[in-house]
Design a protein around this motif. Structure first.
Motif, PDB file in Angstrom:
ATOM      1  N   VAL A   1       0.849  -1.187   0.000  1.00 32.18           N
ATOM      2  CA  VAL A   1       0.000   0.000   0.000  1.00 32.18           C
ATOM      3  C   VAL A   1       0.884   1.236   0.000  1.00 32.18           C
ATOM      4  CG1 VAL A   1      -1.780   1.265   1.264  1.00 32.18           C
ATOM      5  CG2 VAL A   1      -1.796  -1.234   1.284  1.00 32.18           C
ATOM      6  N   LEU A   2       0.570   2.167  -0.886  1.00 32.97           N
ATOM      7  CA  LEU A   2       1.259   3.448  -0.967  1.00 32.97           C
ATOM      8  C   LEU A   2       0.254   4.531  -0.625  1.00 32.97           C
ATOM      9  CD1 LEU A   2       3.678   5.257  -1.913  1.00 32.97           C
ATOM     10  CD2 LEU A   2       2.724   5.059  -4.241  1.00 32.97           C
ATOM     11  N   MET A   3       0.655   5.478   0.206  1.00 34.75           N
ATOM     12  CA  MET A   3      -0.265   6.554   0.581  1.00 34.75           C
ATOM     13  C   MET A   3       0.515   7.821   0.886  1.00 34.75           C
ATOM     14  SD  MET A   3      -1.339   5.128   4.372  1.00 34.75           S
ATOM     15  CE  MET A   3      -1.065   3.409   4.033  1.00 34.75           C
ATOM     16  N   GLY A   4      -0.223   8.923   0.915  1.00 35.08           N
ATOM     17  CA  GLY A   4       0.347  10.198   1.325  1.00 35.08           C
ATOM     18  C   GLY A   4       0.250  10.352   2.835  1.00 35.08           C
ATOM     19  N   ARG A   5       0.829  11.411   3.342  1.00 31.20           N
ATOM     20  CA  ARG A   5       0.884  11.642   4.783  1.00 31.20           C
ATOM     21  C   ARG A   5      -0.501  11.777   5.410  1.00 31.20           C
ATOM     22  NH1 ARG A   5      -0.179  15.719   7.641  1.00 31.20           N
ATOM     23  NH2 ARG A   5      -0.116  17.143   5.869  1.00 31.20           N
ATOM     24  N   VAL A   6      -1.393  12.534   4.787  1.00 31.48           N
ATOM     25  CA  VAL A   6      -2.717  12.751   5.379  1.00 31.48           C
ATOM     26  C   VAL A   6      -3.466  11.431   5.523  1.00 31.48           C
ATOM     27  CG1 VAL A   6      -4.962  13.867   5.056  1.00 31.48           C
ATOM     28  CG2 VAL A   6      -2.860  15.151   4.600  1.00 31.48           C
ATOM     29  N   THR A   7      -3.476  10.630   4.465  1.00 28.18           N
ATOM     30  CA  THR A   7      -4.142   9.330   4.544  1.00 28.18           C
ATOM     31  C   THR A   7      -3.469   8.449   5.582  1.00 28.18           C
ATOM     32  OG1 THR A   7      -4.875   9.475   2.249  1.00 28.18           O
ATOM     33  CG2 THR A   7      -4.793   7.268   3.227  1.00 28.18           C
ATOM     34  N   TYR A   8      -2.136   8.460   5.607  1.00 33.39           N
ATOM     35  CA  TYR A   8      -1.422   7.665   6.611  1.00 33.39           C
ATOM     36  C   TYR A   8      -1.872   8.045   8.027  1.00 33.39           C
ATOM     37  CZ  TYR A   8       2.040   6.082   9.888  1.00 33.39           C
ATOM     38  OH  TYR A   8       2.637   5.520  10.981  1.00 33.39           O
ATOM     39  N   GLU A   9      -1.900   9.324   8.325  1.00 30.13           N
ATOM     40  CA  GLU A   9      -2.274   9.751   9.677  1.00 30.13           C
ATOM     41  C   GLU A   9      -3.709   9.362  10.016  1.00 30.13           C
ATOM     42  OE1 GLU A   9      -1.126  13.891   9.578  1.00 30.13           O
ATOM     43  OE2 GLU A   9       0.907  13.405  10.261  1.00 30.13           O
ATOM     44  N   GLU A  10      -4.614   9.468   9.040  1.00 28.36           N
ATOM     45  CA  GLU A  10      -6.003   9.060   9.280  1.00 28.36           C
ATOM     46  C   GLU A  10      -6.094   7.554   9.497  1.00 28.36           C
ATOM     47  OE1 GLU A  10      -8.074  10.484   5.819  1.00 28.36           O
ATOM     48  OE2 GLU A  10      -8.064  12.567   6.520  1.00 28.36           O
ATOM     49  N   TRP A  11      -5.443   6.792   8.643  1.00 30.64           N
ATOM     50  CA  TRP A  11      -5.532   5.335   8.707  1.00 30.64           C
ATOM     51  C   TRP A  11      -4.798   4.764   9.909  1.00 30.64           C
ATOM     52  CZ3 TRP A  11      -5.673   2.237   3.567  1.00 30.64           C
ATOM     53  CH2 TRP A  11      -6.706   2.734   2.774  1.00 30.64           C
ATOM     54  N   ALA A  12      -3.666   5.343  10.260  1.00 32.63           N
ATOM     55  CA  ALA A  12      -2.894   4.834  11.410  1.00 32.63           C
ATOM     56  C   ALA A  12      -3.669   4.996  12.709  1.00 32.63           C
ATOM     57  CB  ALA A  12      -1.544   5.544  11.506  1.00 32.63           C
ATOM     58  N   GLY A  13      -4.609   5.916  12.736  1.00 32.12           N
ATOM     59  CA  GLY A  13      -5.457   6.095  13.911  1.00 32.12           C
ATOM     60  C   GLY A  13      -6.645   5.151  13.949  1.00 32.12           C
ATOM     61  N   TYR A  14      -6.911   4.474  12.830  1.00 33.68           N
ATOM     62  CA  TYR A  14      -8.094   3.613  12.757  1.00 33.68           C
ATOM     63  C   TYR A  14      -7.765   2.125  12.566  1.00 33.68           C
ATOM     64  CZ  TYR A  14     -12.360   1.461  11.014  1.00 33.68           C
ATOM     65  OH  TYR A  14     -13.421   0.615  10.834  1.00 33.68           O
ATOM     66  N   TRP A  15      -7.000   1.794  11.535  1.00 39.09           N
ATOM     67  CA  TRP A  15      -6.838   0.398  11.129  1.00 39.09           C
ATOM     68  C   TRP A  15      -6.108  -0.502  12.120  1.00 39.09           C
ATOM     69  CZ3 TRP A  15     -10.060  -1.578   7.958  1.00 39.09           C
ATOM     70  CH2 TRP A  15     -10.626  -0.810   6.950  1.00 39.09           C
ATOM     71  N   PRO A  16      -5.112  -0.043  12.862  1.00 34.97           N
ATOM     72  CA  PRO A  16      -4.407  -0.982  13.750  1.00 34.97           C
ATOM     73  C   PRO A  16      -5.298  -1.686  14.779  1.00 34.97           C
ATOM     74  CG  PRO A  16      -3.082   0.969  13.440  1.00 34.97           C
ATOM     75  CD  PRO A  16      -4.429   1.253  12.812  1.00 34.97           C
ATOM     76  N   THR A  17      -6.416  -1.078  15.154  1.00 33.69           N
ATOM     77  CA  THR A  17      -7.318  -1.705  16.129  1.00 33.69           C
ATOM     78  C   THR A  17      -8.661  -2.093  15.514  1.00 33.69           C
ATOM     79  OG1 THR A  17      -8.132   0.461  16.830  1.00 33.69           O
ATOM     80  CG2 THR A  17      -6.266  -0.469  18.058  1.00 33.69           C
ATOM     81  N   SER A  18      -8.791  -1.944  14.199  1.00 33.16           N
ATOM     82  CA  SER A  18     -10.061  -2.212  13.531  1.00 33.16           C
ATOM     83  C   SER A  18     -10.314  -3.714  13.401  1.00 33.16           C
ATOM     84  CB  SER A  18     -10.059  -1.586  12.136  1.00 33.16           C
ATOM     85  OG  SER A  18     -11.221  -1.977  11.426  1.00 33.16           O
ATOM     86  N   THR A  19     -11.595  -4.078  13.420  1.00 33.57           N
ATOM     87  CA  THR A  19     -12.024  -5.453  13.170  1.00 33.57           C
ATOM     88  C   THR A  19     -12.834  -5.519  11.873  1.00 33.57           C
ATOM     89  OG1 THR A  19     -13.977  -5.122  14.552  1.00 33.57           O
ATOM     90  CG2 THR A  19     -12.015  -6.079  15.609  1.00 33.57           C
ATOM     91  N   ASP A  20     -12.735  -4.486  11.043  1.00 29.03           N
ATOM     92  CA  ASP A  20     -13.454  -4.395   9.777  1.00 29.03           C
ATOM     93  C   ASP A  20     -12.765  -5.300   8.751  1.00 29.03           C
ATOM     94  OD1 ASP A  20     -14.980  -3.664   7.602  1.00 29.03           O
ATOM     95  OD2 ASP A  20     -14.255  -1.602   7.511  1.00 29.03           O
ATOM     96  N   GLU A  21     -13.209  -6.545   8.696  1.00 27.41           N
ATOM     97  CA  GLU A  21     -12.579  -7.548   7.828  1.00 27.41           C
ATOM     98  C   GLU A  21     -13.287  -7.631   6.481  1.00 27.41           C
ATOM     99  OE1 GLU A  21      -9.793  -8.768   8.374  1.00 27.41           O
ATOM    100  OE2 GLU A  21      -9.568  -8.365  10.493  1.00 27.41           O
ATOM    101  N   PRO A  22     -12.575  -8.010   5.418  1.00 25.79           N
ATOM    102  CA  PRO A  22     -11.209  -8.527   5.392  1.00 25.79           C
ATOM    103  C   PRO A  22     -10.146  -7.438   5.290  1.00 25.79           C
ATOM    104  CG  PRO A  22     -12.123  -8.655   3.196  1.00 25.79           C
ATOM    105  CD  PRO A  22     -13.212  -8.083   4.089  1.00 25.79           C
ATOM    106  N   PHE A  23     -10.585  -6.189   5.302  1.00 22.67           N
ATOM    107  CA  PHE A  23      -9.668  -5.081   5.031  1.00 22.67           C
ATOM    108  C   PHE A  23      -8.653  -4.853   6.145  1.00 22.67           C
ATOM    109  CE2 PHE A  23     -13.719  -4.229   2.847  1.00 22.67           C
ATOM    110  CZ  PHE A  23     -13.271  -4.464   1.549  1.00 22.67           C
ATOM    111  N   ALA A  24      -9.070  -4.986   7.399  1.00 18.07           N
ATOM    112  CA  ALA A  24      -8.154  -4.710   8.513  1.00 18.07           C
ATOM    113  C   ALA A  24      -6.947  -5.643   8.478  1.00 18.07           C
ATOM    114  CB  ALA A  24      -8.886  -4.816   9.849  1.00 18.07           C
TER     115      ALA A  24
END
Length: 179
Positions: free
Chosen positions: A44-67
């Motif tokens: 996955v390649l992303m810019g800083r803004v997306t990284y900051e948004e996603w890093a706050g959500y995905w590490p603890t997400s249970t939204d499968e299969p994406f998490a």
């Protein structure tokens, strides 16, 4: 050689920001498209803004299969301002974008998927670094929000490779750079 592929939800007026606020219908065809994209990519390649948004959500997400996919995949962040990335499997790309992308594309593996990051997508297109642009065009005018293309965008010709309409009226459009 690997390909760099961007997949974005986009409104009729070009808004890509916060599709969760305007993308009301999600059907099986859209899910199948997203799964096919994930199966073909392994980074996955992303810019800083997306990284900051996603890093706050995905590490603890249970939204499968994406998490599971996003947390386990190598992640690359194109940023000149980000100093560190604490999210597992994340590398900051601080050098010349074209050189960094060429290096990633030359490594073995599947596609490199660009997540969100409309500014990065614009930059990749302008520098002829994006191999494929996949748009899921929702039949809605979002009004406000970050747009994929702004008034400062340069002319770039693309060729339609594939199109399909889903049951909810979303158009799936796949473009590649014109030869």
């Amino acid at each position: 050689m690997r390909k760099v592929v961007s997949s974005l939800f986009i409104s009729l007026d070009g808004v890509t920001e916060s599709p969760d606020k305007w993308q009301f219908a999600f059907d099986d065809e859209m899910g199948a498209e997203m799964n096919a994209v994930l199966e073909a990519q392994d980074a996955v390649l992303m810019g800083r803004v997306t990284y900051e948004e996603w890093a706050g959500y995905w590490p603890t997400s249970t939204d499968e299969p994406f998490a599971s996919y996003i947390n386990g995949a190598p992640k690359y962040v194109a940023s000149t301002t980000l100093d560190r990335a604490d999210w597992e499997n994340t590398t900051i790309l601080k050098g010349d974008l074209a050189e960094e992308i060429a290096r990633l594309k030359s490594e073995p593996g599947g596609n490199i998927g660009v997540a969100g990051s409309p500014g990065l997508v614009r930059s990749l297109l302008e520098q002829d670094l994006l191999d494929e642009l996949r748009l899921m065009v929702s039949p809605v005018v979002a009004g406000a929000g970050r747009r994929l293309f702004g008034t400062d965008s340069t002319l770039k010709r693309l060729e339609l490779e594939k199109s399909a309409q889903t049951g909810t009226g979303t158009m799936i459009l796949v473009y590649r750079a014109a030869s």
